[in-house]
Design a protein around this motif. Structure first.
Motif, PDB file in Angstrom:
ATOM      1  N   HIS A 140      35.240  45.270  44.803  1.00 54.97           N
ATOM      2  CA  HIS A 140      35.678  44.116  43.996  1.00 54.97           C
ATOM      3  C   HIS A 140      37.193  44.160  43.752  1.00 54.97           C
ATOM      4  O   HIS A 140      37.883  43.160  43.877  1.00 54.97           O
ATOM      5  CB  HIS A 140      34.902  44.084  42.679  1.00 54.97           C
ATOM      6  N   ASN A 141      37.672  45.361  43.420  1.00 56.63           N
ATOM      7  CA  ASN A 141      39.089  45.523  43.138  1.00 56.63           C
ATOM      8  C   ASN A 141      39.949  45.260  44.371  1.00 56.63           C
ATOM      9  O   ASN A 141      40.979  44.598  44.288  1.00 56.63           O
ATOM     10  CB  ASN A 141      39.347  46.937  42.607  1.00 56.63           C
ATOM     11  N   SER A 175      39.278  43.344  46.927  1.00 54.41           N
ATOM     12  CA  SER A 175      39.343  41.918  47.259  1.00 54.41           C
ATOM     13  C   SER A 175      40.300  41.168  46.328  1.00 54.41           C
ATOM     14  O   SER A 175      40.973  40.231  46.744  1.00 54.41           O
ATOM     15  CB  SER A 175      37.953  41.285  47.232  1.00 54.41           C
ATOM     16  N   SER A 176      40.414  41.595  45.066  1.00 52.66           N
ATOM     17  CA  SER A 176      41.358  40.915  44.166  1.00 52.66           C
ATOM     18  C   SER A 176      42.810  41.251  44.553  1.00 52.66           C
ATOM     19  O   SER A 176      43.700  40.417  44.444  1.00 52.66           O
ATOM     20  CB  SER A 176      41.063  41.231  42.700  1.00 52.66           C
ATOM     21  N   ILE A 186      43.798  41.933  47.667  1.00 58.70           N
ATOM     22  CA  ILE A 186      44.022  41.144  48.885  1.00 58.70           C
ATOM     23  C   ILE A 186      44.296  39.696  48.516  1.00 58.70           C
ATOM     24  O   ILE A 186      45.233  39.071  49.031  1.00 58.70           O
ATOM     25  CB  ILE A 186      42.820  41.262  49.855  1.00 58.70           C
ATOM     26  N   ASN A 187      43.510  39.164  47.591  1.00 58.25           N
ATOM     27  CA  ASN A 187      43.675  37.784  47.149  1.00 58.25           C
ATOM     28  C   ASN A 187      45.057  37.553  46.518  1.00 58.25           C
ATOM     29  O   ASN A 187      45.732  36.572  46.807  1.00 58.25           O
ATOM     30  CB  ASN A 187      42.556  37.423  46.159  1.00 58.25           C
ATOM     31  N   THR A 188      45.473  38.485  45.666  1.00 59.53           N
ATOM     32  CA  THR A 188      46.803  38.407  45.035  1.00 59.53           C
ATOM     33  C   THR A 188      47.902  38.411  46.091  1.00 59.53           C
ATOM     34  O   THR A 188      48.829  37.599  46.054  1.00 59.53           O
ATOM     35  CB  THR A 188      47.008  39.602  44.069  1.00 59.53           C
ATOM     36  N   ASN A 189      47.785  39.328  47.056  1.00 56.32           N
ATOM     37  CA  ASN A 189      48.787  39.416  48.121  1.00 56.32           C
ATOM     38  C   ASN A 189      48.812  38.166  48.985  1.00 56.32           C
ATOM     39  O   ASN A 189      49.881  37.707  49.393  1.00 56.32           O
ATOM     40  CB  ASN A 189      48.567  40.662  48.980  1.00 56.32           C
ATOM     41  N   LEU A 190      47.646  37.607  49.268  1.00 57.39           N
ATOM     42  CA  LEU A 190      47.574  36.377  50.060  1.00 57.39           C
ATOM     43  C   LEU A 190      48.230  35.216  49.325  1.00 57.39           C
ATOM     44  O   LEU A 190      48.987  34.451  49.919  1.00 57.39           O
ATOM     45  CB  LEU A 190      46.119  36.024  50.399  1.00 57.39           C
ATOM     46  N   SER A 191      47.953  35.096  48.033  1.00 57.36           N
ATOM     47  CA  SER A 191      48.565  33.972  47.315  1.00 57.36           C
ATOM     48  C   SER A 191      50.073  34.178  47.168  1.00 57.36           C
ATOM     49  O   SER A 191      50.837  33.228  47.204  1.00 57.36           O
ATOM     50  CB  SER A 191      47.876  33.723  45.972  1.00 57.36           C
ATOM     51  N   ARG A 192      50.508  35.446  47.032  1.00 58.55           N
ATOM     52  CA  ARG A 192      51.948  35.726  46.981  1.00 58.55           C
ATOM     53  C   ARG A 192      52.603  35.355  48.312  1.00 58.55           C
ATOM     54  O   ARG A 192      53.658  34.717  48.353  1.00 58.55           O
ATOM     55  CB  ARG A 192      52.196  37.198  46.661  1.00 58.55           C
ATOM     56  N   THR A 193      51.961  35.703  49.413  1.00 51.77           N
ATOM     57  CA  THR A 193      52.461  35.366  50.743  1.00 51.77           C
ATOM     58  C   THR A 193      52.537  33.852  50.932  1.00 51.77           C
ATOM     59  O   THR A 193      53.543  33.323  51.424  1.00 51.77           O
ATOM     60  CB  THR A 193      51.572  35.990  51.841  1.00 51.77           C
TER      61      THR A 193
END
Length: 182
Positions: free
Chosen positions: A1-2, A4-5, A7-14
């Motif tokens: 779970h951690n 994926s969050s 990865i999600n943070t990094n994707l939205s930052r990118t």
């Protein structure tokens, strides 16, 4: 779970960085005036030229309050900041020399004061009055065109209807004081 969050943070930052980068590219090619957050925009400019600045040993310090909203030509601002930083890296500091650049914005009385300082080699007094002239460069053999500061001067005086002043002493860095109405 951690994971994926993260990865999600990094994707939205990118995604945000790509969006900033595209906006700066559009701004530089258009003469559109628009309202934007000054600090966020300058941070995006700094990120967009990080491929240049990361190869140096220069620390860039941005001093700007979080909540300055300005309505001006972002492409003009982008070119000014980019050209000043490139000038510092080409002329102010020897290869991999440690150095500092301070970029400061102060809003007062419907005017924006933009101070740009580096602690590099500075400019010879005899050259100081010529730095905004077209084709003036002390770096022709390294491919300098002498147009960087001339372009900045034109953008500030024509597009932004502002002023630019430079003070410098050999071996004591350079300071540009740019003012324009908001």
């Amino acid at each position: 779970h951690n994971l994926s969050s993260i990865i999600n943070t990094n994707l939205s930052r990118t995604a945000q960085l790509i969006s900033n980068f595209k906006q700066i590219a559009v701004d530089q090619s258009s003469e559109e005036k628009r309202e934007f957050n000054l600090r966020e925009y300058v941070k995006a400019i700094l990120f967009s030229i990080s491929n240049i600045t990361e190869k140096t040993n220069i620390q860039i310090d941005l001093k700007c309050s979080e909540n300055i909203l300005i309505n001006t030509y972002p492409g003009a601002l982008s070119q000014i900041v980019t050209n000043l930083i490139i000038n510092s890296t080409l002329h102010g500091f020897k290869d991999k020399e440690k150095g500092n650049i301070v970029i400061e914005f102060i809003e007062r009385d419907n005017e924006l004061l933009f101070l740009y300082k580096d602690n590099g080699r500075g400019i010879d007094e005899k050259n100081l009055e010529k730095i905004f002239d077209p084709f003036f460069t002390t770096n022709r053999e390294e491919g300098g065109t002498g147009l960087g500061l001339h372009i900045i001067y034109n953008i500030i005086t024509h597009t932004l209807k502002g002023s630019i002043r430079c003070s410098s002493k050999k071996d004591h860095g350079v300071e540009f004081e740019i003012k324009f109405s908001l």
